[in-house]
Design a protein around this motif. Sequence first.
Motif, PDB file in Angstrom:
ATOM      1  N   PHE A 136       0.845  -1.196   0.000  1.00 12.91           N
ATOM      2  CA  PHE A 136       0.000   0.000   0.000  1.00 12.91           C
ATOM      3  C   PHE A 136       0.879   1.243   0.000  1.00 12.91           C
ATOM      4  O   PHE A 136       1.982   1.252   0.534  1.00 12.91           O
TER       5      PHE A 136
ATOM      6  N   SER B 242      -5.053 -13.446   9.470  1.00 12.14           N
ATOM      7  CA  SER B 242      -5.536 -12.704   8.317  1.00 12.14           C
ATOM      8  C   SER B 242      -6.034 -11.317   8.691  1.00 12.14           C
ATOM      9  O   SER B 242      -6.339 -10.526   7.821  1.00 12.14           O
ATOM     10  N   GLN B 243      -6.126 -11.051   9.985  1.00 10.51           N
ATOM     11  CA  GLN B 243      -6.653  -9.747  10.349  1.00 10.51           C
ATOM     12  C   GLN B 243      -5.604  -8.669  10.274  1.00 10.51           C
ATOM     13  O   GLN B 243      -5.790  -7.593  10.783  1.00 10.51           O
ATOM     14  N   GLY B 244      -4.536  -8.905   9.573  1.00  8.89           N
ATOM     15  CA  GLY B 244      -3.298  -8.148   9.644  1.00  8.89           C
ATOM     16  C   GLY B 244      -3.370  -6.642   9.694  1.00  8.89           C
ATOM     17  O   GLY B 244      -4.120  -5.982   8.992  1.00  8.89           O
ATOM     18  N   ASN B 245      -2.491  -6.135  10.515  1.00 10.89           N
ATOM     19  CA  ASN B 245      -2.233  -4.712  10.566  1.00 10.89           C
ATOM     20  C   ASN B 245      -1.418  -4.325   9.347  1.00 10.89           C
ATOM     21  O   ASN B 245      -1.131  -5.142   8.476  1.00 10.89           O
ATOM     22  N   LEU B 246      -1.027  -3.090   9.272  1.00 10.30           N
ATOM     23  CA  LEU B 246      -0.103  -2.615   8.254  1.00 10.30           C
ATOM     24  C   LEU B 246       1.241  -2.310   8.896  1.00 10.30           C
ATOM     25  O   LEU B 246       1.300  -1.725   9.968  1.00 10.30           O
TER      26      LEU B 246
ATOM     27  N   PHE C  21       3.864   7.275   2.773  1.00 12.52           N
ATOM     28  CA  PHE C  21       4.251   6.053   3.463  1.00 12.52           C
ATOM     29  C   PHE C  21       3.946   4.835   2.605  1.00 12.52           C
ATOM     30  O   PHE C  21       2.841   4.702   2.063  1.00 12.52           O
TER      31      PHE C  21
ATOM     32  N   PHE D 114       4.535  -0.147   8.347  1.00 15.10           N
ATOM     33  CA  PHE D 114       4.858   1.057   7.597  1.00 15.10           C
ATOM     34  C   PHE D 114       6.359   1.282   7.506  1.00 15.10           C
ATOM     35  O   PHE D 114       7.112   0.944   8.420  1.00 15.10           O
ATOM     36  N   GLY D 115       6.772   1.930   6.420  1.00 13.99           N
ATOM     37  CA  GLY D 115       8.105   2.482   6.345  1.00 13.99           C
ATOM     38  C   GLY D 115       8.157   3.797   7.112  1.00 13.99           C
ATOM     39  O   GLY D 115       7.156   4.253   7.669  1.00 13.99           O
TER      40      GLY D 115
ATOM     41  N   TYR E 193       0.260   5.336   1.228  1.00 11.56           N
ATOM     42  CA  TYR E 193      -0.604   6.330   1.854  1.00 11.56           C
ATOM     43  C   TYR E 193       0.067   7.691   1.768  1.00 11.56           C
ATOM     44  O   TYR E 193       1.292   7.813   1.814  1.00 11.56           O
TER      45      TYR E 193
ATOM     46  N   TYR F 117      -0.185  -9.867  12.557  1.00 13.97           N
ATOM     47  CA  TYR F 117      -0.825  -9.995  13.855  1.00 13.97           C
ATOM     48  C   TYR F 117      -2.230 -10.519  13.643  1.00 13.97           C
ATOM     49  O   TYR F 117      -2.975 -10.026  12.827  1.00 13.97           O
ATOM     50  N   GLY F 118      -2.586 -11.525  14.407  1.00  8.95           N
ATOM     51  CA  GLY F 118      -3.930 -12.063  14.306  1.00  8.95           C
ATOM     52  C   GLY F 118      -4.204 -12.771  13.011  1.00  8.95           C
ATOM     53  O   GLY F 118      -5.352 -12.866  12.599  1.00  8.95           O
TER      54      GLY F 118
ATOM     55  N   ARG G  33       0.923  -5.530   4.432  1.00  7.22           N
ATOM     56  CA  ARG G  33       0.093  -6.259   5.376  1.00  7.22           C
ATOM     57  C   ARG G  33       0.973  -7.021   6.338  1.00  7.22           C
ATOM     58  O   ARG G  33       1.915  -7.698   5.942  1.00  7.22           O
TER      59      ARG G  33
END
Lengths: 117, 114
Positions: A35, A101-105, A91, A107-108, A37, A98-99, A95
């Motif tokens: 992704f 498939s419920q993954g957080n993102l 940014f 980031f760089g 942003y 954590y959790g 994916r």
Amino acid sequence: AQKITQTQPGMFVQEKEAVTLDCTYDTSDPSYGLFWYKQPSSGEMIFLIYQGSYDQQNATEGRYSLNFQKARKSANLVISASQLGDSAMYFCAMRGHYGGSQGNLIFGKGTKLSVKP
Amino acid sequence: DVKVTQSSRYLVKRTGEKVFLECVQDMDHENMFWYRQDPGLGLRLIYFSYDVKMKEKGDIPEGYSVSREKKERFSLILESASTNQTSMYLCASGLEGSSYNEQFFGPGTRLTVL
């Protein structure tokens, strides 16, 4: 471990020119999503573009395109015809796990783009 | 349009105070996240929740707790604020179960702890 690297803390571009923001990533997953942003000075995070690891073509959204080079593990953002309103932090993210498939993102550290008139 | 709102844009608290940061989303998303953003460090995950009353620690949970009593609301709690918790806090929400899991962010809360 998964990691996103953005090596350009800051960049300048002349209005109406194109600019490339670099992003490399590290993951051992065969399937992943990337992704980009945008964060203006006001603080909100604005989703720009998404690239799936199995997508056959590079993603495009208006003036934004993603130069996805899987073998090099890079996912550079290209902004064509820069506008003054493009001045912001950008940014790259992936994916996380954590959790399941419920993954957080993940980031760089971001690249601050400044567009000069 | 998806909307994620945060209770305050700017907050100033004193060391030792208990601080509540509230986040509400209106799109019935299962997943909600709290990130902390510091210059040169990007965004780091503090906690996330994938259902009501369910929570998981992220990368930097120390000094924080969370609460999710209703699906639309996810609260971040600083039990005893310290100066090193001065930061920008961003809440996000997203759908469960899709590889294309765009997260929608709130406007952020700039917290200063004196």
